[in-house]
Design a protein around this motif. Sequence first.
Motif: not given
Length: 485
Positions: A158-178
């Motif tokens: 579920e976390i990976v799916k959310a990260i890929l969703h964010a990556a596909n919708n934005h071109s900037s860098s992403i910070l993921v809290f785990l």
Amino acid sequence: MLESGHYTAGNQIVILEPRRVAARQIASFLAQQLGESIGETIGLAMRGENKSSSQTIITIVTDGVMVRKIQRDPELSGIGLIIFDEFHERALQTDLALALSIDAQELNEALRLMIMSATIDLATLSTELNAPIVESKGRQFPVTIEYVGASLLPSHDEIVKAILHAANNHSSSILVFLAGVNDITKISGLLAPHLDQNTHCLQLHGRLSIAEQNKAIEPCVAGTRKIVLATNVAQTSLTIEGVDVVVDAGNEKLVYSQPKSGIEQLITQPTSIASAEQRAGRAGRLAPGFCYRLGSKENFERRRRFDVAEIERVDLAQLMLEVFLWGTTIDQLFWLTKPETPRVARACELLASLGYLKQVDSKWHLTALAKQYQKVSTDIRSFRMIQFAQDNQTTIDDTRLVPTACLLAALLEERSLAQSGDVHNSLLKLSSYQWQQLLTGANRISSRLAIKPISRGDLAEEHIGLLLCVAFPDQIAKKQLNAGS
């Protein structure tokens, strides 16, 4: 404050930061603002690192270093102001440093204290301390929140799916809290096949080297972006260049001391609302941002409002020894959350079993061991083990006993080096780089003991069990076999 001229090298500002990564980055940022290097106007002090000079006016310190500083100089001479940053994290040593600092004001009437936090119950704190509240909105851009359907404690998929969703919708860098390092390692492996050559997956947590941490924080090369997988270490005080999107898995790992056994366990649980707000705020540091929260809005709004203070959930033996060394009682100091009586009693019993306290006429008194403790600046279990090794090295007739105790103390200090509950096996599996880390910590301890430098060959494997039994007398178990087995 610096420009006012009121604070000088003889009347310093000390900023307490609970996290080592944040302390180092803040010191670096402040020094850059002045066009200087750390160690000039801006100093830095943490375990194993001390950079300051005769011109230092502002020093960033970790909470453990602050406690040592107060214990060694109760008047806090030469310090005009202590700033407690990120106080909402409610680290045990931070609460202790505040309690001792308030008490120290009776000896240093010019000493001022400032508590800073973006997410804490300010009204209660202000009332308890009889202190005014100063508010500043700071430089914060708006952050849009989107909830992504997931379990209460989201799965890796579920976390990976959310990260890929964010990556596909934005071109900037992403910070993921785990929640922790194991989650970071797992998610990193699952993400790798889905990322293009211009998207780099980086990690950020306290176990990494300084160079590795800096790599995650520094700006990306033009034409590339990064996905930073982080623990709570990135939650506050850090600005990661290029990040305006946050993915929050919504959970964290916290240490809880079990009341009956006294053993501490890491428990994964949902973060507080205040903690989630801190995480979302990372997306709005440099520009308007976006935060994806895993889970439903309804479940989110039912979470506890603020973090659980460490003083409510961890072992209090170290804190109680510091209180005894200060020469006072728990009831005579200020606590925003007062320690529970049963937990205090258990802590005193543990200190007695380790040899730091003795009971005379129903009252606890410090032993000679307790008075020696502050010389080495390590935790109570490690020092007991080292002192035992010093006292018994001749009897056991092995000059490696004290070096082995120092190596074990360094391993307990840097628990990330221990790959499993089997300490002996962990030591055998350390890489060359990890051994260098371990030896650096061990030699920091040995230098305070005035003994010769320690090498890898000084490890006496046959004494590991004995030394650990001395350090953990309360955790020795006896295996019971069933009748007839």
